[in-house]
Design a protein around this motif. Structure first.
Motif, PDB file in Angstrom:
ATOM      1  N   ALA A  61       0.896  -1.462   0.032  1.00  0.00           N
ATOM      2  CA  ALA A  61      -0.125   0.006   0.144  1.00  0.00           C
ATOM      3  C   ALA A  61       0.783   1.122  -0.104  1.00  0.00           C
ATOM      4  O   ALA A  61       0.796   2.133  -0.695  1.00  0.00           O
ATOM      5  CB  ALA A  61      -0.843   0.015   1.342  1.00  0.00           C
TER       6      ALA A  61
ATOM      7  N   ALA B 125       0.622   3.837  -3.038  1.00  0.00           N
ATOM      8  CA  ALA B 125       0.133   5.119  -2.613  1.00  0.00           C
ATOM      9  C   ALA B 125       1.115   6.298  -3.103  1.00  0.00           C
ATOM     10  O   ALA B 125       1.088   7.408  -3.568  1.00  0.00           O
ATOM     11  CB  ALA B 125      -0.155   5.245  -1.293  1.00  0.00           C
TER      12      ALA B 125
ATOM     13  N   LYS C 238      -4.782   4.732  -6.272  1.00  0.00           N
ATOM     14  CA  LYS C 238      -5.554   5.036  -5.228  1.00  0.00           C
ATOM     15  C   LYS C 238      -5.595   3.652  -4.426  1.00  0.00           C
ATOM     16  O   LYS C 238      -6.142   2.538  -5.588  1.00  0.00           O
ATOM     17  CB  LYS C 238      -6.990   5.435  -5.720  1.00  0.00           C
ATOM     18  CG  LYS C 238      -8.063   5.574  -4.623  1.00  0.00           C
ATOM     19  CD  LYS C 238      -9.232   6.300  -5.226  1.00  0.00           C
ATOM     20  CE  LYS C 238     -10.126   6.620  -3.802  1.00  0.00           C
ATOM     21  NZ  LYS C 238     -11.381   6.838  -4.202  1.00  0.00           N
ATOM     22  N   VAL C 239      -5.178   3.342  -3.595  1.00  0.00           N
ATOM     23  CA  VAL C 239      -5.182   2.018  -3.015  1.00  0.00           C
ATOM     24  C   VAL C 239      -6.057   1.996  -1.535  1.00  0.00           C
ATOM     25  O   VAL C 239      -5.919   3.032  -0.708  1.00  0.00           O
ATOM     26  CB  VAL C 239      -3.598   1.607  -2.808  1.00  0.00           C
ATOM     27  CG1 VAL C 239      -2.939   2.639  -1.998  1.00  0.00           C
ATOM     28  CG2 VAL C 239      -3.665   0.179  -1.974  1.00  0.00           C
TER      29      VAL C 239
ATOM     30  N   ALA D 221       2.154   4.087   5.344  1.00  0.00           N
ATOM     31  CA  ALA D 221       1.225   3.769   4.225  1.00  0.00           C
ATOM     32  C   ALA D 221       0.123   4.893   4.181  1.00  0.00           C
ATOM     33  O   ALA D 221      -0.271   5.421   2.962  1.00  0.00           O
ATOM     34  CB  ALA D 221       0.498   2.407   4.343  1.00  0.00           C
ATOM     35  N   GLU D 222      -0.306   5.364   5.366  1.00  0.00           N
ATOM     36  CA  GLU D 222      -1.518   6.340   5.420  1.00  0.00           C
ATOM     37  C   GLU D 222      -0.926   7.499   5.043  1.00  0.00           C
ATOM     38  O   GLU D 222      -1.435   8.390   4.276  1.00  0.00           O
ATOM     39  CB  GLU D 222      -2.058   6.404   6.866  1.00  0.00           C
ATOM     40  CG  GLU D 222      -3.161   5.355   7.042  1.00  0.00           C
ATOM     41  CD  GLU D 222      -3.831   5.594   8.599  1.00  0.00           C
ATOM     42  OE1 GLU D 222      -2.942   5.727   9.443  1.00  0.00           O
ATOM     43  OE2 GLU D 222      -5.081   5.644   8.209  1.00  0.00           O
TER      44      GLU D 222
ATOM     45  N   ALA E 284      -2.591   6.034   1.361  1.00  0.00           N
ATOM     46  CA  ALA E 284      -3.497   4.726   1.265  1.00  0.00           C
ATOM     47  C   ALA E 284      -4.528   4.984   2.340  1.00  0.00           C
ATOM     48  O   ALA E 284      -4.464   5.663   3.293  1.00  0.00           O
ATOM     49  CB  ALA E 284      -2.662   3.447   1.533  1.00  0.00           C
TER      50      ALA E 284
END
Ligand SMILES: Cc1cc2nc3c(=O)[nH]c(=O)nc-3n(C[C@H](O)[C@H](O)[C@H](O)COP(=O)(O)OP(=O)(O)OC[C@H]3O[C@@H](n4cnc5c(N)ncnc54)[C@H](O)[C@@H]3O)c2cc1C
Length: 414
Positions: free
Chosen positions: A29, A33, A38-39, A181-182, A186
């Motif tokens: 992710a 990202a 867009k994941v 990841a965020e 993601a």
């Protein structure tokens, strides 16, 4: 578990949906990202709930099968590419930890493979020469006479030291990877177990326990928890339990005596034990029961592991065991890790207890292959992913008690 109000709502449409929120899924992710894809990560429980928060924290070189058998089976060229991936995987963890500032105690502390019998030590001697000749990889023998400087136990007959390996704290690393990841863009969705995976025209439809979404591509990152939503993959993966106990905090002197170099240690047996230090505790794991974790297997394992620990370290006979837990490993029938694409669905599975660095690395490199639209060149896609002999397996590992007994016999004779 958080309440419904705090759950991130599912998007209607994404480019990539990832099933499973452990290292594989989160690393993929992050990579996707960062490239603007867009994941969404769909996780049945909480993010990091699976093996990724429960393992021994050993960031190891090599693969689960020994490199001698990998050369025999797949030839030199593939073996060299796979071994290089294993070294790159540790570099990948080190790089991510640095770039994303993840506070997880990552250190290149090295690992020790301890010989349970004199003949294991003889095999390790051959391994030192083999690894240098074939892979230009330097590992070193620690004789029984000098062993005290590495392991404060008399049960072993020497060890092999690989200084390239490392260690980290599992839960801290998975939390850091999830935040990374965020930050890259993601979205992570806990309590979103995928219960149906279908197709409509050119898109995938994923039905979860709390709503549906559609995706152009899907990445299965479910490891030992692979279920019947991806039935074909489930039939290629054997879920096997692994268990860990942690002692109470020990004195500094005792800690220095147990593993003076603070290395990651595991032994040579099929039914192996592995141990390390963390926060002045000895973390001691093993395959005490073969079936995946239940409150019964965890309790039984606690007793077995404590006995094993005291055999290795009699000086811990009065130390309290404060924690015990278990998790599930994913074994393919050939014990290799496999990546690829089946019916348009990408996967990376079969870490066989050797997945901390590899899951991070394969999450990243399979994501890169997805963006190129071709995974065939990936070194781990260059050999076939076998199913059960005669197809005698539908996802329930009925043969584990026999396999457990077989491993005990092998340990006795080998
Ligand atoms: C006790 C133990 C000790 C270990 N020690 C080591 C070690 O020291 N060194 C090492 O290299 N490796 C070790 N391992 C192995 C390593 O932890 C794993 O290989 C690695 O964490 C796998 O990561 P993953 O992301 O692929 O899977 P996991 O972290 O297991 O994540 C899979 C996730 O998929 C989710 N999932 C499953 N089905 C669905 C669904 N239908 N919908 C949504 N989500 C779903 C699960 O809830 C789970 O959270 C150990 C493992 C265990 C259990």
């Amino acid at each position: 578990m958080p309440d419904d109000a705090s759950l991130t709502p599912l998007p209607e449409k994404v480019e990539v949906a990832i099933i499973g929120g452990g290292y594989t899924g989160l690393s993929a992710a992050r990579t996707l990202a960062k490239s603007g894809v867009k994941v969404a990560v769909l996780e049945a429980n909480t993010i990091g709930w699976g093996a990724s928060s429960r393992h021994g924290g050993m960031v190891l070189t090599g693969l689960k099968p020994g490199m001698q058998s990998v050369i025999k089976k797949y030839g030199r060229d593939i073996a060299k590419r796979l071994f290089k991936c294993s070294l790159d995987s540790i570099d990948t963890v080190e790089q991510i930890v640095g770039e994303e500032n993840i506070d997880c105690g990552f250190a290149r502390c090295g690992h020790l493979l301890a010989a349970n019998k004199p003949k294991h030590y003889e095999a390790l001697k051959a391994e030192v020469e083999f690894m240098d000749r074939e892979f230009n990889h330097k590992v070193r023998l620690i004789s029984r006479a000098e062993q005290g400087s590495e392991i404060g136990s008399a049960v072993y007959h020497g060890a092999l030291l690989d200084e390239c390996s490392g260690g980290l704290n599992p839960a801290q690393y998975v939390t850091g990877l999830a935040s990374a990841a965020e930050r890259a863009g993601a979205t992570l969705h806990m309590r979103a177990r995928v219960i149906r995976l279908g197709r409509r025209e050119r898109r995938f439809l994923l039905e979860t326990e709390r709503g549906s979404l559609s995706a152009e591509s899907v990445f299965v990152a479910t490891s030992g928890y692979t279920g019947n939503v991806t039935k074909k993959l489930q039939r290629k993966i054997i879920p096997i339990g692994s268990y860990i106990i942690a002692t109470e905090k020990l004195s500094d002197d005792l800690v220095k005596e147990l593993i003076p170099g603070d290395r990651m240690v595991f032994d040579y047996r099929h039914y192996l034990n592995y141990f390390r230090l963390w926060d002045n505790r000895l973390i001691f794991g093993g395959r005490a029961a073969f079936f995946p974790e239940t409150s019964r297997t965890i309790q039984r394992s606690a007793d077995i592991l404590r006995r094993e620990m005291i055999q290795v370290y009699p000086q811990l006979k009065d130390a309290k065991v404060e924690y015990v837990w278990g998790g599930t490993l994913d074994f393919a029938f050939d014990m290799m890790t496999h990546v690829g694409q089946a019916d348009g669905i990408y996967y990376s599975l079969g870490y066989a207890g050797h997945g901390v660095a590899m899951a991070t690395y394969l999450g990243q490199t399979v994501a890169e292959a997805m963006m190129k639209g071709d995974i065939r060149e990936h070194p781990f896609a260059s050999f076939s992913f076998p199913g059960a002999p005669l197809g005698l397996y539908d996802g329930f590992p009925w043969f584990l008690p026999f396999a457990g007994a077989w491993h005990k016999i092998l340990d006795w004779v080998e």
